[in-house]
Scaffold this active site. Structure first.
Site, short mmCIF file in Angstrom:
data_model
loop_
_atom_site.label_atom_id
_atom_site.label_comp_id
_atom_site.label_asym_id
_atom_site.label_seq_id
_atom_site.Cartn_x
_atom_site.Cartn_y
_atom_site.Cartn_z
N ASP A 211 0.49 3.57 6.19
CA ASP A 211 0.24 3.12 4.82
C ASP A 211 -1.00 2.26 4.70
O ASP A 211 -1.13 1.48 3.75
CB ASP A 211 1.45 2.34 4.30
CG ASP A 211 2.57 3.25 3.78
OD1 ASP A 211 2.26 4.41 3.43
OD2 ASP A 211 3.72 2.79 3.71
N LYS A 214 -2.90 1.70 1.45
CA LYS A 214 -2.43 0.83 0.36
C LYS A 214 -3.29 -0.41 0.20
O LYS A 214 -3.21 -1.09 -0.84
CB LYS A 214 -0.97 0.43 0.61
CG LYS A 214 0.01 1.58 0.40
CD LYS A 214 1.45 1.14 0.59
CE LYS A 214 2.42 2.30 0.33
NZ LYS A 214 3.83 1.88 0.54
N HIS A 239 -2.95 6.62 -1.86
CA HIS A 239 -3.02 5.83 -0.62
C HIS A 239 -3.01 6.73 0.62
O HIS A 239 -3.54 6.34 1.66
CB HIS A 239 -1.87 4.81 -0.54
CG HIS A 239 -0.56 5.39 -0.08
ND1 HIS A 239 0.33 5.99 -0.94
CD2 HIS A 239 0.00 5.46 1.16
CE1 HIS A 239 1.39 6.40 -0.26
NE2 HIS A 239 1.22 6.09 1.02
N HIS A 265 2.04 11.96 5.86
CA HIS A 265 3.42 11.51 6.07
C HIS A 265 4.30 11.61 4.83
O HIS A 265 5.52 11.44 4.92
CB HIS A 265 3.45 10.08 6.63
CG HIS A 265 3.04 9.01 5.66
ND1 HIS A 265 1.73 8.79 5.29
CD2 HIS A 265 3.77 8.08 5.00
CE1 HIS A 265 1.67 7.77 4.45
NE2 HIS A 265 2.91 7.32 4.25
#
Length: 354
Positions: A211, A214, A239, A265
Site C-alpha cells: 500500500d 497511499k 494507490h 494485490h
C-alpha cells in the site's frame, strides 16, 4: 615471499622402491635449493602421506612390486576430491609414458635421470601447481567479497523498504502492525504452496510495500472516517498504480516484487478486481498471495465502516463469502492452503495485535 621462494619451498614426495633412485633424486633436488623433499619406498604409504601433507608434486616410479605406479595413481584419485593430483611419473619404458598421461599423470621423467630434465620438469610442474593455488585462493577471496557485497546490497534494500514503510506509517497509525503481520502471513502462505526460500525471503520484505501508493492519496480521503463517495473511491483505487510507479525500475529483487504486489494485490481471481481487471494466473503469484492475506487482516482489524472480527468470523467470510468478499475472488490453491492452515494466521494476528 616471491614465486621462486614458493617453488623452492614446495612440498615434494619421491616414491620409488629403489633406494639408489631416491637418493639420487634427493641430491639433485636439494642441490637445486629445494627445501621440503620427502620420500618413501613403500607405495602403500603414498595415500596416507598425501592426506597428511598435500604435496605440491609427487615423483612416482611406475615399476614397483606389489603396487605399481598406475595403482597408486588410481588410489590417489579417491583421496584428491578436487580432481587434480600433481604426479610426475618416473619410467624407463617409452610405452608407459602415454598410458601414464592418460591415467592422470601431469608429466614424466625418463630413466636414467638427466639432472637438467629432472629440474626443468619439476620446476614447471610446481610453477603450474602454485599458480593454480593462487588462482583458487583468489577465487575464494573473490567469492567471499561477492557474498559480502551481496549481503550489503540486501541490507541496503531492506533499509530502503524499512524507510518507505515507515513513511506510510506516518499517514496511518494502524499501518505499522498491519505491515508486520502481512510479512508473516505471506511467508506462511508461500511455504504452504511449496515456494522456495528465495521466494519466501522476497515476499517477506516486499509485501509490506503493498500500500505504499497511499502516500500519494490526499489525507482527507485516506483518513476519512466514513465511506467513500464514488469520486473519492476512484481516487483511492489509484494507490495500486501509484505504488507500482514508486517502486518501478529498481534493481532490488525486493522492490521488483514490491512493485508487482503493489499494482496487483487488489486484482481478483474471477477478474472483478482493480486496477486492470486481471483474472486467474495472469495475476502474479505474489499478488494472489498478498490478496488473501490482506483481506484476512482487514477483516480482523477495526475500520471506520466495520468492527474488528474474530478469527472464526474472518475465516467464515473468506471460506463462504459475505457479499463483499467471495471465495471466487481467490486463487483456489491459495484459498485451499488458507483453509488448511488458517490457525497460523490467527496466531500471527494475536502475536502482533499490539
Amino acid at each position: 615471499m616471491d614465486s621462486s621462494s614458493d617453488i623452492l619451498n614446495a612440498k615434494i614426495l619421491l616414491v620409488d622402491d629403489q633406494a639408489a633412485n631416491v637418493r639420487l633424486l634427493e641430491v639433485i633436488l636439494s642441490g637445486a635449493g629445494y627445501t621440503s623433499v620427502s620420500s618413501t619406498q613403500n607405495p602403500h604409504e603414498v595415500c596416507d602421506l598425501y592426506r597428511k601433507h598435500r604435496f605440491d608434486a609427487i615423483l612416482l616410479d611406475l615399476n614397483m612390486p606389489h603396487m605399481d605406479g598406475f595403482q597408486v595413481m588410481e588410489a590417489l584419485k579417491e583421496v584428491e576430491t578436487g580432481g587434480y593430483v600433481p604426479i610426475l611419473v618416473i619410467t624407463a619404458q617409452p610405452d608407459h609414458k602415454l598410458r601414464a598421461l592418460q591415467s592422470g599423470a601431469k608429466d614424466f621423467v625418463s630413466k636414467p635421470f638427466d639432472q637438467a630434465e629432472v629440474l626443468s620438469r619439476v620446476h614447471n610442474m610446481l610453477e603450474i601447481r602454485l599458480l593454480q593455488r593462487k588462482l583458487r585462493d583468489y577465487n575464494d577471496v573473490l567469492e567471499q567479497r561477492v557474498e559480502e557485497r551481496t549481503a550489503q546490497l540486501q541490507d541496503s534494500y531492506r533499509e530502503t523498504i524499512f524507510r518507505m514503510t515507515r513513511a506510510a506509517e506516518y499517514k496511518d497509525e494502524d499501518t505499522g502492525l498491519h505491515i508486520q503481520r502481512i510479512s508473516y502471513y505471506c511467508v506462511e502462505a508461500a511455504r504452504r504452496l511449496g515456494m522456495d526460500n528465495d521466494f519466501c525471503d522476497k515476499i517477506f520484505y516486499a509485501s509490506p510495500m503493498h500500500d505504499i501508493g497511499k502516500i500519494a492519496i490526499p489525507d482527507h480521503i485516506l483518513l476519512k472516517p466514513g465511506g467513500f463517495a464514488p469520486d473519492e473511491w476512484e481516487i483511492m483505487k489509484t494507490h495500486a498504480a501509484l505504488g507500482q510507479q514508486i517502486l518501478l525500475n529498481s534493481k532490488s529483487p525486493y522492490l521488483q516484487m514490491g512493485a508487482e504486489i503493489a499494482l496487483n494485490h487488489h486484482e481478483r481471481w474471477d477478474g472483478g478486481g482493480y486496477p486492470n481487471g486481471l483474472a486467474g494466473d495472469t495475476i502474479p503469484l505474489s499478488a494472489r498471495i498478498m490478496n488473501i492475506c490482506d483481506i484476512y487482516d482487514a477483516l480482523r482489524s477495526k475500520r471506520p465502516y466495520k468492527p474488528a472480527f474474530e478469527h472464526s468470523r474472518a475465516v467464515d467470510i473468506i471460506m463462504h463469502g459475505d457479499g463483499r468478499t467471495q471465495p471466487e475472488h481467490f486463487d483456489p490453491a491459495i484459498w485451499t492452503a488458507f483453509e488448511k492452515g488458517h490457525e497460523l494466521f490467527r496466531d500471527i494476528y494475536e502475536k502482533n495485535a499490539g
